[in-house]
Design a protein around this motif. Sequence first.
Motif, PDB file in Angstrom:
ATOM      1  N   LEU A 250       0.825  -1.209   0.000  1.00 62.48           N
ATOM      2  CA  LEU A 250       0.000   0.000   0.000  1.00 62.48           C
ATOM      3  C   LEU A 250       0.858   1.257   0.000  1.00 62.48           C
ATOM      4  N   ALA A 251       2.040   1.165   0.598  1.00 65.10           N
ATOM      5  CA  ALA A 251       2.926   2.326   0.633  1.00 65.10           C
ATOM      6  C   ALA A 251       3.459   2.647  -0.765  1.00 65.10           C
ATOM      7  N   ARG A 252       3.515   1.626  -1.622  1.00 64.95           N
ATOM      8  CA  ARG A 252       4.146   1.808  -2.931  1.00 64.95           C
ATOM      9  C   ARG A 252       3.165   1.870  -4.088  1.00 64.95           C
ATOM     10  N   CYS A 253       1.894   1.546  -3.830  1.00 64.46           N
ATOM     11  CA  CYS A 253       0.961   1.344  -4.946  1.00 64.46           C
ATOM     12  C   CYS A 253      -0.315   2.169  -4.775  1.00 64.46           C
ATOM     13  N   ASP A 254      -1.070   2.246  -5.871  1.00 63.18           N
ATOM     14  CA  ASP A 254      -2.378   2.903  -5.841  1.00 63.18           C
ATOM     15  C   ASP A 254      -3.489   1.916  -5.482  1.00 63.18           C
ATOM     16  N   ALA A 255      -3.212   0.632  -5.643  1.00 62.98           N
ATOM     17  CA  ALA A 255      -4.193  -0.412  -5.330  1.00 62.98           C
ATOM     18  C   ALA A 255      -3.417  -1.711  -5.171  1.00 62.98           C
ATOM     19  N   VAL A 256      -4.033  -2.675  -4.499  1.00 62.06           N
ATOM     20  CA  VAL A 256      -3.369  -3.966  -4.312  1.00 62.06           C
ATOM     21  C   VAL A 256      -4.358  -5.088  -4.625  1.00 62.06           C
ATOM     22  N   LEU A 257      -3.839  -6.119  -5.301  1.00 65.52           N
ATOM     23  CA  LEU A 257      -4.605  -7.346  -5.506  1.00 65.52           C
ATOM     24  C   LEU A 257      -3.952  -8.430  -4.668  1.00 65.52           C
ATOM     25  N   THR A 258      -4.762  -9.176  -3.930  1.00 66.12           N
ATOM     26  CA  THR A 258      -4.216 -10.358  -3.277  1.00 66.12           C
ATOM     27  C   THR A 258      -4.917 -11.563  -3.864  1.00 66.12           C
ATOM     28  N   SER A 259      -4.259 -12.713  -3.788  1.00 66.02           N
ATOM     29  CA  SER A 259      -4.933 -13.933  -4.221  1.00 66.02           C
ATOM     30  C   SER A 259      -4.909 -14.934  -3.083  1.00 66.02           C
ATOM     31  N   GLY A 260      -6.044 -15.572  -2.879  1.00 66.51           N
ATOM     32  CA  GLY A 260      -6.168 -16.596  -1.841  1.00 66.51           C
ATOM     33  C   GLY A 260      -6.585 -15.999  -0.510  1.00 66.51           C
ATOM     34  N   VAL A 305      -8.194  -2.383  -2.076  1.00 64.12           N
ATOM     35  CA  VAL A 305      -7.548  -3.696  -2.000  1.00 64.12           C
ATOM     36  C   VAL A 305      -8.577  -4.741  -2.412  1.00 64.12           C
ATOM     37  N   PHE A 306      -8.208  -5.527  -3.406  1.00 65.01           N
ATOM     38  CA  PHE A 306      -9.088  -6.578  -3.918  1.00 65.01           C
ATOM     39  C   PHE A 306      -8.575  -7.913  -3.423  1.00 65.01           C
ATOM     40  N   GLY A 307      -9.327  -8.541  -2.530  1.00 67.98           N
ATOM     41  CA  GLY A 307      -8.971  -9.881  -2.070  1.00 67.98           C
ATOM     42  C   GLY A 307      -9.607 -10.893  -3.007  1.00 67.98           C
ATOM     43  N   LEU A 308      -8.836 -11.301  -4.020  1.00 64.20           N
ATOM     44  CA  LEU A 308      -9.379 -12.215  -5.030  1.00 64.20           C
ATOM     45  C   LEU A 308      -9.250 -13.655  -4.541  1.00 64.20           C
ATOM     46  N   PRO A 309     -10.130 -14.527  -4.988  1.00 62.49           N
ATOM     47  CA  PRO A 309     -10.054 -15.916  -4.556  1.00 62.49           C
ATOM     48  C   PRO A 309      -8.791 -16.610  -5.073  1.00 62.49           C
ATOM     49  N   GLY A 310      -8.403 -17.693  -4.406  1.00 61.30           N
ATOM     50  CA  GLY A 310      -7.154 -18.379  -4.758  1.00 61.30           C
ATOM     51  C   GLY A 310      -7.267 -19.305  -5.945  1.00 61.30           C
ATOM     52  N   ASN A 311      -8.440 -19.882  -6.150  1.00 62.01           N
ATOM     53  CA  ASN A 311      -8.560 -20.780  -7.298  1.00 62.01           C
ATOM     54  C   ASN A 311      -8.205 -20.013  -8.567  1.00 62.01           C
ATOM     55  N   PRO A 312      -7.305 -20.572  -9.375  1.00 64.15           N
ATOM     56  CA  PRO A 312      -6.771 -19.803 -10.507  1.00 64.15           C
ATOM     57  C   PRO A 312      -7.822 -19.232 -11.455  1.00 64.15           C
ATOM     58  N   VAL A 313      -8.841 -20.006 -11.791  1.00 59.47           N
ATOM     59  CA  VAL A 313      -9.868 -19.477 -12.701  1.00 59.47           C
ATOM     60  C   VAL A 313     -10.667 -18.387 -11.987  1.00 59.47           C
ATOM     61  N   SER A 314     -10.967 -18.643 -10.717  1.00 58.38           N
ATOM     62  CA  SER A 314     -11.744 -17.663  -9.957  1.00 58.38           C
ATOM     63  C   SER A 314     -10.981 -16.349  -9.856  1.00 58.38           C
ATOM     64  N   SER A 315      -9.688 -16.437  -9.651  1.00 53.99           N
ATOM     65  CA  SER A 315      -8.935 -15.198  -9.485  1.00 53.99           C
ATOM     66  C   SER A 315      -8.927 -14.396 -10.785  1.00 53.99           C
ATOM     67  N   MET A 316      -8.855 -15.094 -11.926  1.00 52.21           N
ATOM     68  CA  MET A 316      -8.909 -14.373 -13.207  1.00 52.21           C
ATOM     69  C   MET A 316     -10.290 -13.781 -13.459  1.00 52.21           C
ATOM     70  N   VAL A 317     -11.318 -14.578 -13.188  1.00 55.38           N
ATOM     71  CA  VAL A 317     -12.687 -14.099 -13.438  1.00 55.38           C
ATOM     72  C   VAL A 317     -13.008 -12.929 -12.509  1.00 55.38           C
ATOM     73  N   SER A 318     -12.586 -13.038 -11.257  1.00 53.82           N
ATOM     74  CA  SER A 318     -12.827 -11.972 -10.302  1.00 53.82           C
ATOM     75  C   SER A 318     -12.085 -10.700 -10.731  1.00 53.82           C
ATOM     76  N   PHE A 319     -10.881 -10.876 -11.250  1.00 52.72           N
ATOM     77  CA  PHE A 319     -10.150  -9.719 -11.785  1.00 52.72           C
ATOM     78  C   PHE A 319     -10.965  -9.065 -12.893  1.00 52.72           C
ATOM     79  N   GLU A 320     -11.462  -9.891 -13.820  1.00 49.55           N
ATOM     80  CA  GLU A 320     -12.228  -9.358 -14.956  1.00 49.55           C
ATOM     81  C   GLU A 320     -13.480  -8.609 -14.508  1.00 49.55           C
ATOM     82  N   LEU A 321     -14.156  -9.155 -13.514  1.00 51.00           N
ATOM     83  CA  LEU A 321     -15.460  -8.595 -13.143  1.00 51.00           C
ATOM     84  C   LEU A 321     -15.355  -7.422 -12.172  1.00 51.00           C
TER      85      LEU A 321
END
Length: 420
Positions: A250-260, A305-321
């Motif tokens: 957060l100190a270095r970025c405008d937004a953060v994505l996490t997975s899992g 901060v986007f806490g995206l799910p860990g399942n690989p397809v879910s994390s991509m779909v969640s990113f898209e949506l």
Amino acid sequence: MSLVPLDEAQRRVLSQCPALRPLAIPLGDALGCVTSVAVTAEESVPPFANTAVDGFAVRAAEVAAAPVTLTVVGTIPAGSPPEPPVGPGEAVRILTGAPLPPGADAVVMVEDTDAWDGRSGREAIGAATATKVEVRKPVAVGVNVRAAGDDIAAGQVVFPADTVLGPGHLGVLASIGVRKVPVFPRARVGVLSTGDELVDGPEPLKPGQIRDSNRRTLLALLAEANAEPVDLGHARDDEAAVTERLVDGLARCDAVLTSGGVSVGDFDYVKVVLDRLSGGSFAWMQVAIRPAKPLAFGVVQGKPVFGLPGNPVSSMVSFELFARPALRGMMGHRSTGRPQVSAVADEALRRRPDGKLHLVRVRARWGDDGRVHVRPLGGQASHHLHAMAEATALSLVPDGDGVGAGADVPTLLLAYPELA
Ligand code: AMP
Ligand code: MG
């Protein structure tokens, strides 16, 4: 916990992701960025009247009775000043892009001339020795002349605010001498993967371990979305470790994505940490979609901060949506989602009722009927990253039994449909 409809979940997220503060950035960095204010030209294009062809600068009135013979008094290549002037009975040899000399008001193309010494016009244009030229055809005033400001006039608005800058736009800005352009800057977005099972390096996997694929994918999705990806590495399933990495990001970025770590398990610390850090903005949602049901979202220090799910397809779909539309909004885009079309399902997209919208990984192609046609890919579970990688679109199959072959299905295009 009740399931949140997709559009409501998207609204909640988007409403908390305002546009970044506009900034003047070097033209060379601005591809794909959105202008924050209108850009006004301080220079005209072309900056001076110049010839559109290789030929002879003349006074149109003198060649009205062509054929006429004129004395060639000089040559003006592109990049040279507009001299010598064209006096009565004279012509100046002139090459494409060169400035029109004083006295001239039209250009006769070489193809319509003959050299006095018998050479063709095309030969004569390169020969400094030809001192006379025969003009075979008359030209009207202004013919083959590109007037100053003909493309862009100084003082004119060249692009309004909200213009998405493509290669041509950058060329136009370069042509009017713009060095820095006011845009919504690229969002710097950190990507942190979480999970004790994840391995980064090339070492053989120990029992229970898997390789981290989400971070690679999410960093690439960010680059593709014209954001600036920042690799925040990988945190173990430990509250302190996740906190430390997130705070650093957060100190270095405008937004953060996490997975899992956003499911309902005991070791899902991301939602715990986000809840603590976000001071009330935190939302942990079960979205009425499949895949990508869980989503943790919070704003920490003004940064989403986007806490995206860990399942690989879910994390991509969640990113898209969720993440991609929000980040595009932050980067000034008015249209934030992927294009949605009504496609033809070439095969049935079967499913069972479960209260959720299904996002089916499909391959899209343009049909001879001018419509997009889709075909489902094998491997529709949320760990089947291979099918997601091969997908060029996501078909939105509403709750129920699915869509029959030949029926219409709303579809989000992730890439250009194939032409075959
Ligand atoms: P979680 O959301 O942490 O419960 O993870 C759900 C599933 O996704 C588990 O099977 C994890 O092993 C897997 N997973 C989590 N993070 C990653 C990652 N970075 N790369 C690949 N798979 C992952
Ligand atoms: Mg996990």
